[in-house]
Design a protein around this motif. Sequence first.
Motif, short mmCIF file in Angstrom:
data_model
loop_
_atom_site.label_atom_id
_atom_site.label_comp_id
_atom_site.label_asym_id
_atom_site.label_seq_id
_atom_site.Cartn_x
_atom_site.Cartn_y
_atom_site.Cartn_z
N THR A 1 0.86 -1.19 0.00
CA THR A 1 0.00 0.00 0.00
C THR A 1 0.89 1.24 0.00
O THR A 1 2.02 1.20 0.53
CB THR A 1 -0.91 0.05 1.24
N PRO A 2 0.45 2.33 -0.57
CA PRO A 2 1.23 3.57 -0.48
C PRO A 2 1.41 3.96 0.98
O PRO A 2 0.51 3.78 1.80
CB PRO A 2 0.37 4.58 -1.24
N VAL A 3 2.57 4.53 1.30
CA VAL A 3 2.87 4.86 2.69
C VAL A 3 3.85 6.02 2.74
O VAL A 3 4.70 6.18 1.85
CB VAL A 3 3.42 3.63 3.45
N SER A 4 3.74 6.82 3.76
CA SER A 4 4.69 7.91 4.01
C SER A 4 5.00 7.95 5.49
O SER A 4 4.41 7.24 6.29
CB SER A 4 4.10 9.25 3.55
N ARG A 5 5.98 8.78 5.86
CA ARG A 5 6.31 9.02 7.27
C ARG A 5 6.67 7.74 8.01
O ARG A 5 6.32 7.55 9.17
CB ARG A 5 5.16 9.77 7.96
N LEU A 6 7.36 6.84 7.33
CA LEU A 6 7.76 5.55 7.87
C LEU A 6 9.23 5.57 8.24
O LEU A 6 9.95 6.53 7.97
CB LEU A 6 7.49 4.45 6.85
N ASP B 1 5.75 9.43 11.70
CA ASP B 1 6.55 10.59 12.11
C ASP B 1 7.50 10.21 13.25
O ASP B 1 7.74 11.00 14.17
CB ASP B 1 5.67 11.77 12.53
N ALA B 2 8.02 8.99 13.18
CA ALA B 2 8.99 8.49 14.15
C ALA B 2 10.38 8.52 13.53
O ALA B 2 10.58 9.01 12.42
CB ALA B 2 8.62 7.07 14.58
N ASP C 1 7.76 13.93 14.98
CA ASP C 1 8.20 14.90 13.97
C ASP C 1 9.69 15.18 14.06
O ASP C 1 10.15 16.26 13.66
CB ASP C 1 7.43 16.22 14.10
N HIS C 2 10.46 14.21 14.55
CA HIS C 2 11.89 14.37 14.73
C HIS C 2 12.64 13.57 13.67
O HIS C 2 12.05 12.86 12.86
CB HIS C 2 12.30 13.88 16.12
N ALA C 3 13.96 13.70 13.69
CA ALA C 3 14.83 12.87 12.87
C ALA C 3 15.71 12.05 13.79
O ALA C 3 16.00 12.47 14.92
CB ALA C 3 15.69 13.73 11.94
N VAL C 4 16.12 10.88 13.32
CA VAL C 4 17.10 10.08 14.05
C VAL C 4 18.29 9.84 13.12
O VAL C 4 18.11 9.38 11.99
CB VAL C 4 16.52 8.74 14.52
N ALA C 5 19.47 10.19 13.58
CA ALA C 5 20.71 9.96 12.83
C ALA C 5 21.61 9.10 13.70
O ALA C 5 21.67 9.27 14.92
CB ALA C 5 21.39 11.28 12.50
N ALA C 6 22.33 8.17 13.08
CA ALA C 6 23.11 7.21 13.86
C ALA C 6 24.48 7.00 13.26
O ALA C 6 24.68 7.11 12.05
CB ALA C 6 22.36 5.88 13.94
N ASP C 7 25.44 6.68 14.13
CA ASP C 7 26.73 6.16 13.69
C ASP C 7 26.75 4.66 14.02
O ASP C 7 25.70 4.04 14.19
CB ASP C 7 27.89 6.93 14.33
N ALA C 8 27.92 4.08 14.14
CA ALA C 8 28.00 2.63 14.32
C ALA C 8 27.47 2.16 15.67
O ALA C 8 27.07 1.00 15.81
CB ALA C 8 29.45 2.18 14.16
#
Length: 345
Positions: free
Chosen positions: A72-77, A122-123, A168-175
């Motif tokens: 199905t179409p999806v966004s904000r995943l 929005d996770a 409504d946040h972003a998650v950025a990761a290193d190792a």
Amino acid sequence: MHRPRRVVVAAVLGLALALAAGCTGVTPKPASSAGSVAVGSPTATMEPSVSTPSPVSAHTLGVTPLPVRLPTPVSRLVALGAGDQLLLLGGLSTTTTTSVLLVSPGTGTVSEVAHLAQATHDAGGAVLGGRAVVIGGGTRASITDAQSVALSGGAVAISGHLPEPRSDHAVAADATTAYVVGGYTGSTELLDILATTDGSSFTVAARLAETVRYPAAVVSGSVLWVFGGVHQGSVTDDIQRIDLTTGAVSIAGHLPGPLSHAAATVLDGTILVMGGTDGQTHQSTIYRFDPATISAASVGALPAPTSDMAVAVLAGGAYVVGGETADAQGSVTKLDTIVRLQYSH
């Protein structure tokens, strides 16, 4: 938090209000959030706008729509790499979903392998300790839950909780570490950047120079870069630089224009920022960001102007999944597409 029935709108005005004011249509006042580690707010420094130089990479970025289609179409995943497959978690379809999909770009197979304990969109997410962790988000209200699942699917566990609700946040990761950047509680924009190594406990690593919802973010070396977002109801072009060693933060430069609801990733050592919206119009440009000069140059375009997509990197390239686009009348449509970004050497 986004209310599912308000995502698809039939007028440009509705789209502009949803993107500028956020999911609830309320413009919250920024405030510093409480965290488990006391960190002093560093003094933010302002630097001049940056021009957009010619691309400095000798490589060509290929943009290839794949024949694979989502059920199905999806966004904000959330999209994460799981070996040579993509793990897609949650998101917004006709409603907020609990679905966890495993997608093989090589074979085109798509399998539902789990269900989240709590539906969320929005996770943000990251792979920590060999498990996929979905952090925050929500449905009609922001949540505190961190949910973890094996990369192959199976039972989903609530692995921990954020200090307060966040979406409504972003998650950025290193190792080893995931950083939770921006967002809001449902009423208050958040300055704290949270760090976690296990998806269970969260500490305050630094504080943003300015609050943002719907930013894009990446970790490169010891620096966290935060691109654009919505600040107090207005889309910003600010590029925030956070030194993860010292916690020092600055507004280091500016994107070529205001941008939110975009995605960012690191592909072959190159930082890419793609898609999003300027608050009125969906964008298709893919920028190469050069940390040395704090500059962004166009290196390609998505097949369609797209916001609110997910992106994950596998050995074969970066994969842009789902998202939202709009027609000339402003009617928003969710996407079921997967697009591969790959440098030719």
